[in-house]
Scaffold this motif. Structure first.
Motif, PDB file in Angstrom:
ATOM      1  N   GLY A  18      58.087  21.408  46.231  1.00  0.00           N
ATOM      2  CA  GLY A  18      57.849  22.025  44.919  1.00  0.00           C
ATOM      3  C   GLY A  18      57.208  23.377  45.089  1.00  0.00           C
ATOM      4  O   GLY A  18      56.862  23.793  46.207  1.00  0.00           O
ATOM      5  N   PRO A  19      57.069  24.072  43.969  1.00  0.00           N
ATOM      6  CA  PRO A  19      56.498  25.418  44.025  1.00  0.00           C
ATOM      7  C   PRO A  19      55.039  25.405  44.466  1.00  0.00           C
ATOM      8  O   PRO A  19      54.296  24.477  44.139  1.00  0.00           O
ATOM      9  CB  PRO A  19      56.600  25.903  42.571  1.00  0.00           C
ATOM     10  N   TYR A  20      54.656  26.399  45.215  1.00  0.00           N
ATOM     11  CA  TYR A  20      53.239  26.631  45.474  1.00  0.00           C
ATOM     12  C   TYR A  20      52.634  27.176  44.187  1.00  0.00           C
ATOM     13  O   TYR A  20      53.210  28.040  43.529  1.00  0.00           O
ATOM     14  CB  TYR A  20      53.061  27.648  46.612  1.00  0.00           C
ATOM     15  N   ILE A  21      51.466  26.645  43.826  1.00  0.00           N
ATOM     16  CA  ILE A  21      50.781  27.123  42.619  1.00  0.00           C
ATOM     17  C   ILE A  21      49.339  27.468  43.006  1.00  0.00           C
ATOM     18  O   ILE A  21      48.628  26.627  43.575  1.00  0.00           O
ATOM     19  CB  ILE A  21      50.813  26.047  41.520  1.00  0.00           C
ATOM     20  N   GLU A  22      48.955  28.686  42.689  1.00  0.00           N
ATOM     21  CA  GLU A  22      47.636  29.138  43.129  1.00  0.00           C
ATOM     22  C   GLU A  22      46.511  28.351  42.457  1.00  0.00           C
ATOM     23  O   GLU A  22      46.657  27.876  41.335  1.00  0.00           O
ATOM     24  CB  GLU A  22      47.480  30.644  42.884  1.00  0.00           C
ATOM     25  N   HIS A  23      45.398  28.268  43.143  1.00  0.00           N
ATOM     26  CA  HIS A  23      44.208  27.591  42.619  1.00  0.00           C
ATOM     27  C   HIS A  23      43.046  28.547  42.865  1.00  0.00           C
ATOM     28  O   HIS A  23      42.849  29.014  43.989  1.00  0.00           O
ATOM     29  CB  HIS A  23      44.009  26.265  43.369  1.00  0.00           C
ATOM     30  N   ASP A  24      42.281  28.819  41.819  1.00  0.00           N
ATOM     31  CA  ASP A  24      41.295  29.900  41.946  1.00  0.00           C
ATOM     32  C   ASP A  24      40.113  29.560  42.863  1.00  0.00           C
ATOM     33  O   ASP A  24      39.346  30.446  43.223  1.00  0.00           O
ATOM     34  CB  ASP A  24      40.816  30.383  40.573  1.00  0.00           C
ATOM     35  N   GLN A  25      39.980  28.310  43.240  1.00  0.00           N
ATOM     36  CA  GLN A  25      38.877  27.989  44.159  1.00  0.00           C
ATOM     37  C   GLN A  25      39.368  27.806  45.592  1.00  0.00           C
ATOM     38  O   GLN A  25      38.813  27.007  46.354  1.00  0.00           O
ATOM     39  CB  GLN A  25      38.167  26.715  43.673  1.00  0.00           C
ATOM     40  N   THR A  26      40.420  28.516  45.937  1.00  0.00           N
ATOM     41  CA  THR A  26      40.933  28.425  47.305  1.00  0.00           C
ATOM     42  C   THR A  26      41.080  29.823  47.909  1.00  0.00           C
ATOM     43  O   THR A  26      41.257  30.805  47.182  1.00  0.00           O
ATOM     44  CB  THR A  26      42.335  27.760  47.326  1.00  0.00           C
ATOM     45  N   LEU A  34      43.568  31.245  49.415  1.00  0.00           N
ATOM     46  CA  LEU A  34      44.839  31.944  49.199  1.00  0.00           C
ATOM     47  C   LEU A  34      44.923  32.616  47.832  1.00  0.00           C
ATOM     48  O   LEU A  34      45.834  33.411  47.586  1.00  0.00           O
ATOM     49  CB  LEU A  34      46.033  30.982  49.378  1.00  0.00           C
ATOM     50  N   TYR A  35      43.961  32.322  46.974  1.00  0.00           N
ATOM     51  CA  TYR A  35      43.979  32.905  45.623  1.00  0.00           C
ATOM     52  C   TYR A  35      43.969  34.427  45.678  1.00  0.00           C
ATOM     53  O   TYR A  35      44.541  35.096  44.824  1.00  0.00           O
ATOM     54  CB  TYR A  35      42.777  32.391  44.824  1.00  0.00           C
ATOM     55  N   GLU A  36      43.356  34.970  46.707  1.00  0.00           N
ATOM     56  CA  GLU A  36      43.263  36.432  46.783  1.00  0.00           C
ATOM     57  C   GLU A  36      44.632  37.100  46.928  1.00  0.00           C
ATOM     58  O   GLU A  36      44.778  38.287  46.693  1.00  0.00           O
ATOM     59  CB  GLU A  36      42.317  36.880  47.915  1.00  0.00           C
ATOM     60  N   PHE A  37      45.637  36.315  47.314  1.00  0.00           N
ATOM     61  CA  PHE A  37      46.977  36.894  47.474  1.00  0.00           C
ATOM     62  C   PHE A  37      47.857  36.672  46.251  1.00  0.00           C
ATOM     63  O   PHE A  37      49.065  36.857  46.304  1.00  0.00           O
ATOM     64  CB  PHE A  37      47.657  36.299  48.714  1.00  0.00           C
ATOM     65  N   ARG A  38      47.238  36.244  45.136  1.00  0.00           N
ATOM     66  CA  ARG A  38      48.037  35.850  43.970  1.00  0.00           C
ATOM     67  C   ARG A  38      48.940  36.963  43.451  1.00  0.00           C
ATOM     68  O   ARG A  38      50.020  36.699  42.926  1.00  0.00           O
ATOM     69  CB  ARG A  38      47.135  35.339  42.841  1.00  0.00           C
ATOM     70  N   ASP A  39      48.513  38.210  43.622  1.00  0.00           N
ATOM     71  CA  ASP A  39      49.332  39.295  43.080  1.00  0.00           C
ATOM     72  C   ASP A  39      50.562  39.591  43.932  1.00  0.00           C
ATOM     73  O   ASP A  39      51.464  40.313  43.504  1.00  0.00           O
ATOM     74  CB  ASP A  39      48.487  40.571  42.943  1.00  0.00           C
ATOM     75  N   SER A  40      50.565  39.060  45.140  1.00  0.00           N
ATOM     76  CA  SER A  40      51.729  39.340  45.997  1.00  0.00           C
ATOM     77  C   SER A  40      52.774  38.221  45.920  1.00  0.00           C
ATOM     78  O   SER A  40      53.802  38.286  46.593  1.00  0.00           O
ATOM     79  CB  SER A  40      51.266  39.507  47.452  1.00  0.00           C
ATOM     80  N   LEU A  41      52.514  37.199  45.100  1.00  0.00           N
ATOM     81  CA  LEU A  41      53.437  36.062  45.039  1.00  0.00           C
ATOM     82  C   LEU A  41      54.699  36.393  44.246  1.00  0.00           C
ATOM     83  O   LEU A  41      54.676  37.272  43.380  1.00  0.00           O
ATOM     84  CB  LEU A  41      52.750  34.869  44.355  1.00  0.00           C
ATOM     85  N   TRP A  42      55.774  35.647  44.513  1.00  0.00           N
ATOM     86  CA  TRP A  42      56.926  35.693  43.598  1.00  0.00           C
ATOM     87  C   TRP A  42      56.442  35.163  42.263  1.00  0.00           C
ATOM     88  O   TRP A  42      55.543  34.309  42.217  1.00  0.00           O
ATOM     89  CB  TRP A  42      58.040  34.775  44.102  1.00  0.00           C
ATOM     90  N   ASP A  43      57.060  35.605  41.161  1.00  0.00           N
ATOM     91  CA  ASP A  43      56.576  35.068  39.891  1.00  0.00           C
ATOM     92  C   ASP A  43      56.911  33.577  39.811  1.00  0.00           C
ATOM     93  O   ASP A  43      57.751  33.080  40.571  1.00  0.00           O
ATOM     94  CB  ASP A  43      57.078  35.881  38.690  1.00  0.00           C
ATOM     95  N   LYS A  44      56.247  32.883  38.883  1.00  0.00           N
ATOM     96  CA  LYS A  44      56.370  31.427  38.860  1.00  0.00           C
ATOM     97  C   LYS A  44      57.800  30.957  38.611  1.00  0.00           C
ATOM     98  O   LYS A  44      58.241  29.967  39.181  1.00  0.00           O
ATOM     99  CB  LYS A  44      55.436  30.829  37.800  1.00  0.00           C
ATOM    100  N   ASN A  45      58.525  31.701  37.764  1.00  0.00           N
ATOM    101  CA  ASN A  45      59.910  31.298  37.503  1.00  0.00           C
ATOM    102  C   ASN A  45      60.764  31.377  38.751  1.00  0.00           C
ATOM    103  O   ASN A  45      61.644  30.546  38.973  1.00  0.00           O
ATOM    104  CB  ASN A  45      60.534  32.169  36.404  1.00  0.00           C
ATOM    105  N   THR A  46      60.499  32.374  39.569  1.00  0.00           N
ATOM    106  CA  THR A  46      61.248  32.503  40.821  1.00  0.00           C
ATOM    107  C   THR A  46      60.912  31.339  41.753  1.00  0.00           C
ATOM    108  O   THR A  46      61.799  30.741  42.368  1.00  0.00           O
ATOM    109  CB  THR A  46      60.904  33.847  41.511  1.00  0.00           C
ATOM    110  N   ARG A  47      59.634  31.009  41.842  1.00  0.00           N
ATOM    111  CA  ARG A  47      59.234  29.874  42.689  1.00  0.00           C
ATOM    112  C   ARG A  47      59.886  28.590  42.206  1.00  0.00           C
ATOM    113  O   ARG A  47      60.345  27.767  42.986  1.00  0.00           O
ATOM    114  CB  ARG A  47      57.708  29.713  42.675  1.00  0.00           C
ATOM    115  N   PHE A  48      59.928  28.460  40.884  1.00  0.00           N
ATOM    116  CA  PHE A  48      60.535  27.254  40.317  1.00  0.00           C
ATOM    117  C   PHE A  48      62.029  27.220  40.607  1.00  0.00           C
ATOM    118  O   PHE A  48      62.579  26.211  41.058  1.00  0.00           O
ATOM    119  CB  PHE A  48      60.292  27.212  38.797  1.00  0.00           C
TER     120      PHE A  48
END
Ligand code: 5AD
Ligand code: FES
Length: 363
Positions: free
Chosen positions: A233-241, A243-257
């Motif tokens: 399934g899609p990776y979904i960011e979590h603010d207490q982790t 990897l959250y610092e890379f959230r702006d470099s992710l594919w958008d959620k629809n693309t991940r889905f």
């Protein structure tokens, strides 16, 4: 040279380039890919969806994976472990409702005490269900003796995601230490097979630094490992982790889905007789995400049976669905959803991986 979509999907063996092509399909080509996956599913595993009642046993975890909300270093999480009675109540519910299978999932703990605790739970689960319920475990990497004991006590399937088949990426999303080695994950998967489990694995789609080529290689990995069951399934960011610092470099959620859907569809064509889960993470992005997964090749759903009061403490990622619904509400909701997706529920049937049965000569 790349041939056209019809030529590719009429084959059952894909090479790297063809997988990449399929992952990139859009419009009519994408529609054809999904239609083919649905046909292959009907022809090979049928249109039944099997339930695995999910019991999130404990969020106590000795691991520190950079993507996961319940990682050891997250001090904001209230840690819990279900009492044996709570687990057994959930099992009874599943049994009475004819779910036929449960999944006992939890954070990774390796200690003799934990081994024993799970072993005795398994024995009790078998007792109260007349040995009829199918048990899947998802409790991380364990030594072979532990895996053997749990198998002997009644578990028959085990889920352990590889998360990514790219060893370099694996080392970027986990601490680099002896507890988080890619090689150990592979060894564990091999041990699971040696112990006779139906072995499940899977990946996250859209991790920071991940490329579409990585995803194609993930599918090749799952095929070459000859896995029996897949949950992805899609990776979904979590603010207490971390990897959250890379959230702006992710594919958008629809693309991940969308890529997750395509991964499921391609896998169904590549591995016709495995079990594939429509995962909860799919639904956290799209309200009918799991139904969409069922339409393109998935055949397993895991209704959550964890007692409500614990659910908010088992948030692996943001926007996790079904944290406020009682087991009954979840069941009714899923029934309606599955009918809508044109599938039937395989009540009372284990729905074991046909791939496993063929691989081990049972059928
Ligand atoms: N997003 C999506 N999936 C996640 N998992 C853990 N954290 C996340 C996240 N942030 C998945 C992992 C793990 C499974 C139990 O949950 O793939 O194996
Ligand atoms: Fe849980 Fe719908 S599946 S509320």
């Amino acid at each position: 040279m790349i041939k056209n979509i019809d030529t590719i999907i009429s084959k059952s063996e894909f090479n790297f380039k063809e997988i990449l092509y399929l992952l990139k399909t859009e419009g009519e080509e994408r529609r054809k890919l999904f239609q083919k996956a649905d046909e292959i599913k009907s022809a090979n595993v049928g249109n039944k969806v099997y339930f695995r009642g999910l019991i999130e046993y404990s969020n106590i975890c000795s691991k520190d994976c950079y993507y996961c909300g319940i990682r050891k270093s997250n001090k904001n999480v209230i840690r819990y472990r279900l009492a044996a009675e709570e687990v057994l109540d959930a099992v009874k519910y599943a049994y009475e409702q004819n779910f036929a299978s449960i999944v006992l999932q939890g954070g990774e703990v390796d200690s003799p005490k934990f081994t024993e605790e799970i072993e005795s739970l398994l024995v009790k689960i078998m007792q109260i269900t007349n040995g009829e319920i199918g048990i899947t475990l998802s409790l991380g990497e364990q030594d072979k003796e532990t895996l053997r004991r749990w198998k002997n006590a009644g578990a028959k399937r085990y889920l352990l995601r590889i998360e990514t088949s790219n060893t370099y990426l694996y080392s970027k999303i986990h601490p680099v230490d002896s507890k988080h080695l890619f090689e150990n994950r592979i060894k564990s998967l091999e041990m699971l097979r040696e112990c006779g489990y139906q072995v499940g694995s899977g990946v996250m789609v859209g991790l920071p630094f991940q490329t579409i080529e990585d995803l194609a290689n993930d599918l090749i990995f799952l095929r070459d490992f000859d896995i029996d069951m897949v949950g992805l399934g899609p990776y979904i960011e979590h603010d207490q982790t971390p990897l959250y610092e890379f959230r702006d470099s992710l594919w958008d959620k629809n693309t991940r889905f969308d890529l997750s859907l395509k991964m499921i569809a391609i896998l169904r064509i590549m591995m016709k007789d495995i079990n594939i889960a429509a995962t909860t993470a799919m639904q956290s992005i799209d309200k009918i995400g799991r139904e969409k997964a069922l339409k393109v090749g998935a055949n397993i759903i895991m209704p959550n049976l964890t007692p409500l009061k614990y659910r908010e403490n088992y948030l692996l990622y943001e926007d996790k669905p079904c944290i406020d619904e009682e087991a009954d509400e979840c069941k009714n909701c899923l029934e309606a959803r599955i009918k809508f997706s044109g599938n039937q529920i395989g009540y009372g049937e284990h729905g074991d991986s046909l791939h496993f049965k063929r691989r081990t000569g049972i059928i």
